[in-house]
Design a protein around this motif. Structure first.
Motif, PDB file in Angstrom:
ATOM      1  N   ARG A 277      -7.719   1.672  -3.872  1.00  0.00           N
ATOM      2  CA  ARG A 277      -6.582   2.165  -2.880  1.00  0.00           C
ATOM      3  C   ARG A 277      -5.422   2.022  -3.772  1.00  0.00           C
ATOM      4  O   ARG A 277      -5.108   0.974  -4.462  1.00  0.00           O
TER       5      ARG A 277
ATOM      6  N   GLN B  54       3.435  13.849  -4.734  1.00  0.00           N
ATOM      7  CA  GLN B  54       3.702  13.294  -3.659  1.00  0.00           C
ATOM      8  C   GLN B  54       4.383  11.856  -3.803  1.00  0.00           C
ATOM      9  O   GLN B  54       5.141  11.206  -2.790  1.00  0.00           O
ATOM     10  N   LEU B  55       4.444  11.317  -5.145  1.00  0.00           N
ATOM     11  CA  LEU B  55       4.801   9.948  -5.520  1.00  0.00           C
ATOM     12  C   LEU B  55       6.410  10.206  -5.727  1.00  0.00           C
ATOM     13  O   LEU B  55       6.633  11.069  -6.585  1.00  0.00           O
TER      14      LEU B  55
ATOM     15  N   TRP C 247       0.754  -1.219  -0.064  1.00  0.00           N
ATOM     16  CA  TRP C 247      -0.066  -0.131  -0.094  1.00  0.00           C
ATOM     17  C   TRP C 247       0.929   1.392   0.051  1.00  0.00           C
ATOM     18  O   TRP C 247       1.862   1.190   0.543  1.00  0.00           O
ATOM     19  N   VAL C 248       0.349   2.348  -0.659  1.00  0.00           N
ATOM     20  CA  VAL C 248       1.048   3.547  -0.685  1.00  0.00           C
ATOM     21  C   VAL C 248       0.119   4.528   0.318  1.00  0.00           C
ATOM     22  O   VAL C 248      -0.954   4.570   0.217  1.00  0.00           O
ATOM     23  N   ASP C 249       0.725   4.660   1.471  1.00  0.00           N
ATOM     24  CA  ASP C 249       0.079   5.207   2.763  1.00  0.00           C
ATOM     25  C   ASP C 249      -0.360   6.782   2.663  1.00  0.00           C
ATOM     26  O   ASP C 249      -1.206   7.346   3.191  1.00  0.00           O
ATOM     27  N   ASN C 250       0.469   7.520   1.896  1.00  0.00           N
ATOM     28  CA  ASN C 250       0.312   8.948   1.918  1.00  0.00           C
ATOM     29  C   ASN C 250      -0.572   9.527   0.819  1.00  0.00           C
ATOM     30  O   ASN C 250      -0.682  10.680   0.630  1.00  0.00           O
ATOM     31  N   ILE C 251      -1.198   8.640   0.267  1.00  0.00           N
ATOM     32  CA  ILE C 251      -2.408   8.879  -0.791  1.00  0.00           C
ATOM     33  C   ILE C 251      -3.533   8.307  -0.334  1.00  0.00           C
ATOM     34  O   ILE C 251      -3.716   7.171  -0.125  1.00  0.00           O
ATOM     35  N   ALA C 252      -4.632   9.151  -0.356  1.00  0.00           N
ATOM     36  CA  ALA C 252      -6.050   9.011  -0.008  1.00  0.00           C
ATOM     37  C   ALA C 252      -6.795   7.909  -1.074  1.00  0.00           C
ATOM     38  O   ALA C 252      -6.279   7.707  -2.092  1.00  0.00           O
TER      39      ALA C 252
ATOM     40  N   THR D 171       3.428  -4.506   6.440  1.00  0.00           N
ATOM     41  CA  THR D 171       3.545  -3.221   5.383  1.00  0.00           C
ATOM     42  C   THR D 171       4.648  -3.205   4.305  1.00  0.00           C
ATOM     43  O   THR D 171       4.801  -2.048   3.926  1.00  0.00           O
TER      44      THR D 171
END
Length: 274
Positions: A162, A234-235, A133-138, A184
């Motif tokens: 997601r 952000q990526l 998962w990429v956690d900093n993207i909603a 994670t």
């Protein structure tokens, strides 16, 4: 001739002892390594190395499986070829089992919630695709038309997805090192596709448990460009084409209708559970 026969019998007994010792050693190590672990708790580095070293040294002979077993004969059926699971051991801390996949057999993309998982390919060639998962993207929800209907009557369906990052997308051929995924990191969500007959020895710590929220969830992938990631900056990386290859949106789905995983007796060297 009598002496040669006795020597041969002694050699066979030593070989049998070695085979039992390998799988027993794995079980004993799991008991020690996962003793103080729980959901989301990763074993310490020493424990990880201990299990990895044992698994790296194991072959199909240590668990009594071979490529010519009847489980690998593909029958003409709709959907995925049937996959067989051999149960070796399970407790609330860990489980040990073997997946037998015939050629073209697929374990669709699925997760391992709060788990540390060791996978050892015992024989065969397999393609593994895995994501984290990429956690900093909603998460994103957007309407998506049902392409199975004509344009005039297509229904708009809301799809919740997601963002995930591709971690593994390669073929693996035995003998190869043990793959390890973490709660994670390391490709917690993966898909196995058998190119030839394959056997995979799996250690899960802790095992799946619906009652404790560790449900096996399946996913459908959507291209990165299918949904908005908000501020793409952000990526990591500046190359938009690379982002299209490195990222995907995952949609939760029910267990695929054509997927069949059936249990079969484990007839390899016995594990003495303690």
């Amino acid at each position: 001739m009598g002496m040669e026969k006795m020597a041969g019998e002694r050699k066979k007994r030593r070989t049998r002892h070695k085979r039992v010792a390998a799988v027993q050693k794995l079980y004993d190590a799991c008991r020690d390594v996962f003793a103080n672990c729980g959901p989301g708790v990763v074993p310490d580095a020493q424990g990880i190395e201990r299990l990895k070293d044992i698994l790296n040294g194991m072959t199909e002979h240590d668990v009594g499986v071979r490529p010519n077993m009847p489980f690998f004969k593909v029958k003409e059926t709709e959907g995925f070829p049937k996959i067989t699971y051999l149960h070796l051991s399970e407790c609330d801390k860990f489980s040990i089992g073997i997946f037998l996949l015939p050629p073209t057999g697929v374990l669709p993309l699925h997760n391992h919630p709060q788990m540390t998982v060791f996978s050892k390919l015992l024989f065969g060639t397999m393609h593994i695709k895995a994501y984290d998962w990429v956690d900093n993207i909603a998460s994103s929800s957007a309407p998506k038309s049902d392409s199975s209907e004509c344009e005039e009557t297509a229904e708009e369906k809301t799809v919740s997805v997601r963002l995930a990052k591709l971690k593994v997308n390669s073929d693996f051929t035995a003998p190869c090192n043990t793959s390890i995924l973490y709660p994670t990191d390391g490709g917690n969500m993966h898909c196995f596709t058998a190119i030839t007959s394959c056997a995979v020895l799996d250690v899960l710590g802790p095992p799946y448990c619906d009652a404790e929220g560790r449900h096996c969830q399946y996913y459908r992938t959507h291209p990165f460009t299918s949904f908005s990631a908000g501020d793409n900056k952000q990526l990591p990386g500046d190359d938009e084409k690379a982002k299209e290859l490195d990222y995907a949106w995952l949609e939760e789905i029910d267990k695929p209708a054509g997927l069949s995983v059936v249990g079969a007796p484990y007839n390899g060297p016995r594990i003495v559970e303690k």
